[in-house]
Design a protein around this motif. Structure first.
Motif, PDB file in Angstrom:
ATOM      1  N   CYS A  18       0.836  -1.191   0.000  1.00 36.46           N
ATOM      2  CA  CYS A  18       0.000   0.000   0.000  1.00 36.46           C
ATOM      3  C   CYS A  18       0.883   1.259   0.000  1.00 36.46           C
ATOM      4  O   CYS A  18       1.744   1.409   0.867  1.00 36.46           O
ATOM      5  N   CYS A  21      -0.011   3.200   3.542  1.00 33.12           N
ATOM      6  CA  CYS A  21       0.330   2.703   4.886  1.00 33.12           C
ATOM      7  C   CYS A  21       1.331   1.546   4.858  1.00 33.12           C
ATOM      8  O   CYS A  21       1.696   1.038   5.919  1.00 33.12           O
ATOM      9  N   CYS A  38      -6.070  -2.496   0.055  1.00 35.46           N
ATOM     10  CA  CYS A  38      -5.334  -2.562   1.321  1.00 35.46           C
ATOM     11  C   CYS A  38      -6.285  -2.929   2.450  1.00 35.46           C
ATOM     12  O   CYS A  38      -7.221  -2.175   2.743  1.00 35.46           O
ATOM     13  N   CYS A  41      -6.061   0.047   5.461  1.00 36.83           N
ATOM     14  CA  CYS A  41      -6.565   1.432   5.345  1.00 36.83           C
ATOM     15  C   CYS A  41      -7.587   1.608   4.222  1.00 36.83           C
ATOM     16  O   CYS A  41      -8.040   2.718   3.968  1.00 36.83           O
ATOM     17  N   PHE A  43      -7.274   1.492   1.036  1.00 32.27           N
ATOM     18  CA  PHE A  43      -6.786   2.024  -0.241  1.00 32.27           C
ATOM     19  C   PHE A  43      -7.104   1.026  -1.357  1.00 32.27           C
ATOM     20  O   PHE A  43      -6.909  -0.175  -1.207  1.00 32.27           O
TER      21      PHE A  43
HETATM   22 ZN   LIG Z   1      -3.005   0.891   3.330  1.00 31.52          ZN
END
Ligand SMILES: [Zn+2]
Length: 186
Positions: A18, A21, A38, A41, A43
């Motif tokens: 990611c 993060c 992800c 988070c 994403f």
């Molecule tokens: Zn992430």
């Protein structure tokens, strides 16, 4: 000059982690497509083609082409063209790329056509072609060009770098001969 190395470059460019993060991405079905997601988070890696702009510069039935200095397709010919910077307009990108590669200052006289670029190993691309007129500068290979040459439209080089450039050249020649703009549906 292309071939296996080019394909390897494509595989290497897939995100594995990611970019927000740094957690490991996992594949998931999102909006009807398999995408990297992800789990930490949320994403989602929406992979989009990169927009590029290029210039058709014609002088006395000759077209200006650039010999590529760097991979991919070193030694092959292409339009002066390049990828758009973030926040840059396509028109501005075209004028900038022409200047960086050829030393010429150009004014865009019309847009021509938009092409898909699917054979550039760095990324899939969208090539926005403009017809441009020389208004100044001095012809000098710069940046990522090793040579510049005006080719007669009826005597083009065999080694053109990208399929989209080949199509644009052929469609431009057709346009010169018939006065009809290329079919935007194709
Ligand atoms: Zn992430």
């Amino acid at each position: 000059m292309s071939g296996d190395n080019d394909h390897k470059m494509v595989e290497d460019r897939e995100f594995k982690f990611c970019p927000w993060c740094t957690s490991k991405l996992a594949e998931r079905q999102i909006d009807g497509k398999k995408r990297k997601h992800c789990p930490e988070c949320d994403f989602v890696y929406y992979r989009n083609p990169a927009p590029a702009a290029g210039g058709l510069i014609i002088d006395d039935d000759k077209v200006l082409l650039v010999m590529r200095k760097y991979p991919p397709r070193v030694g092959d010919w292409s339009f002066p063209a390049g990828f758009m910077e973030y926040g840059e307009s396509p028109a501005r990108c075209c004028v900038r790329e022409v200047n960086e590669e050829t030393g010429l200052d150009v004014k865009l006289t019309s847009s021509f056509k938009v092409y898909s670029g699917n054979d550039d190993p760095r990324t899939k691309a969208v090539l926005i072609m403009y017809i441009a007129e020389i208004i100044g500068g001095e012809l000098q290979a710069g940046d990522d060009a090793s040579e510049l040459k005006f080719f007669p439209l009826n005597d083009l080089p065999e080694n053109l770098a990208f399929e989209s450039h080949v199509r644009a050249l052929n469609e431009y020649i057709e346009y010169r001969n018939t006065g009809r703009l290329p079919d935007p549906n194709e």
